[in-house]
Design an enzyme around this catalytic site. Structure first.
Site, PDB file in Angstrom:
ATOM      1  N   GLU A  46     -25.082 -31.702 -71.523  1.00  0.00           N
ATOM      2  CA  GLU A  46     -24.013 -31.306 -72.363  1.00  0.00           C
ATOM      3  C   GLU A  46     -22.821 -32.233 -72.009  1.00  0.00           C
ATOM      4  OE1 GLU A  46     -20.981 -29.988 -71.198  1.00  0.00           O
ATOM      5  OE2 GLU A  46     -21.578 -28.521 -69.412  1.00  0.00           O
ATOM      6  N   ARG A  71     -20.979 -22.913 -63.391  1.00  0.00           N
ATOM      7  CA  ARG A  71     -22.257 -22.685 -64.093  1.00  0.00           C
ATOM      8  C   ARG A  71     -22.185 -23.663 -65.497  1.00  0.00           C
ATOM      9  NH1 ARG A  71     -25.432 -20.102 -60.725  1.00  0.00           N
ATOM     10  NH2 ARG A  71     -26.765 -19.028 -62.416  1.00  0.00           N
ATOM     11  N   CYS A  76     -26.042 -37.450 -67.647  1.00  0.00           N
ATOM     12  CA  CYS A  76     -26.704 -38.136 -66.666  1.00  0.00           C
ATOM     13  C   CYS A  76     -26.196 -38.139 -65.081  1.00  0.00           C
ATOM     14  CB  CYS A  76     -27.320 -39.466 -67.234  1.00  0.00           C
ATOM     15  SG  CYS A  76     -26.197 -40.852 -67.031  1.00  0.00           S
ATOM     16  N   HIS A 114     -26.929 -45.429 -67.743  1.00  0.00           N
ATOM     17  CA  HIS A 114     -27.875 -44.311 -67.211  1.00  0.00           C
ATOM     18  C   HIS A 114     -27.938 -44.308 -65.887  1.00  0.00           C
ATOM     19  CE1 HIS A 114     -30.460 -40.715 -67.997  1.00  0.00           C
ATOM     20  NE2 HIS A 114     -31.414 -41.321 -67.446  1.00  0.00           N
ATOM     21  N   ASP A 130     -35.869 -37.197 -63.816  1.00  0.00           N
ATOM     22  CA  ASP A 130     -34.730 -37.469 -64.456  1.00  0.00           C
ATOM     23  C   ASP A 130     -34.651 -36.155 -65.218  1.00  0.00           C
ATOM     24  OD1 ASP A 130     -32.673 -38.259 -66.516  1.00  0.00           O
ATOM     25  OD2 ASP A 130     -33.687 -40.227 -66.590  1.00  0.00           O
TER      26      ASP A 130
END
Length: 279
Positions: A46, A71, A76, A114, A130
């Site tokens: 997210e 939580r 990435c 990334h 990943d």
């Protein structure tokens, strides 16, 4: 040497609880597979912080606070950064790898686009793990195998991008393909978490970044995937895709809470809203 330290016992227990995983007896390839799958199913990919006006610091305290105490999920840098801490604490050898995501034009993205992980199990096998690439491989991919690797998400292949070898000390780039299409270019030289600060800053501020166009939250499920993009709820079950538009703010907030375990007191507001789609 990178900037990741093993987790203290209480944090390790909290992390394993977060991803609904047992403490493995050893650092095996099978355990790595179970841990990655558990992470993908419980911790959403997210970008909500970008659209809530929150900072996204890349330090281990902030990452663990977001994943374990609040939580939440992340993108990435946060997800694979946290996963690296967990794996290292469990006895795996972990390298942070710099990756560049291929665009629709077939060209890799910006440097430090990334963060991915090279993980070595106790038998010496090396894997690409990943949990921060969204809809991607469910299982770790072998970094020593140049043949097709079948996964629930498709057929993947890891290949040398420059014709170099894949030995322990080789740092040649690798390309990761999915169903024959390049997805990611990886540089094998190990990096530190701090190296990714500029890439993370670009992705959370630039109008050219796909992450600033609007909020997205996505999680793997036992039967497919569930994604909330802006107000559109996308659910895939056993290969069947359905889309629903959530009409009220209360419905959107309930979807974040009930489907992703994320409790918000306000809706994310797109930083650089998506423009009208062509055609």
């Amino acid at each position: 040497m990178d900037d990741l330290e093993p987790l203290p016992p209480a944090r390790l227990a909290a992390y394993l609880d977060r991803i609904e995983a047992r403490h493995p007896a050893a650092a095996t390839a099978g355990d790595l597979r179970d841990l990655q799958l558990g992470h993908l199913r419980t911790v959403p990919f997210e970008n909500l912080s970008i659209h809530l006006g929150e900072d996204v610091p890349l330090d281990t305290g902030a990452i663990l606070g977001k994943l374990l105490d609040r939580r939440r999920g992340g993108f990435c840098y946060e997800l694979n950064g946290g996963f690296a801490l967990l794996l290292r604490t469990l006895g795996f050898r972990v390298r942070l790898l710099e990756g560049r995501v291929y665009g629709s034009d077939g060209v890799p993205g910006i440097p430090y686009d990334h963060l991915a992980l090279q993980v070595e199990a106790e038998d010496g096998s090396r894997w690409l793990a990943d949990v921060g690439f969204g809809d991607h491989a469910h299982h770790p991919l072998s970094l020593d195998d140049r043949d097709d690797q079948k996964d629930p998400a498709g057929v993947f292949r890891v290949q040398d991008a420059d014709g170099g070898g894949g030995g322990e000390d080789a740092f040649g780039d690798l390309d990761v393909l999915r169903d024959g299409k390049p997805q990611l270019r990886l540089a094998r030289r190990p990096r530190a978490l701090a190296d990714f600060v500029t890439g993370a800053w670009w992705h959370r501020t630039s109008p050219a970044s796909p992450f600033t166009r609007g909020p997205v939250c996505s999680r793997l499920t036992a039967t497919g995937r569930v994604t909330l993009r802006d107000r559109t709820l996308i659910t895939t079950r056993d290969g069947e895709r359905a889309e629903d538009t959530l009409g009220t703010d209360a419905e959107v907030l309930a979807a974040y809470r009930d489907l992703f375990g994320i409790s918000l007191d306000r809706l994310p507001v797109p930083l650089h809203p998506r423009g009208p789609q062509p055609g």
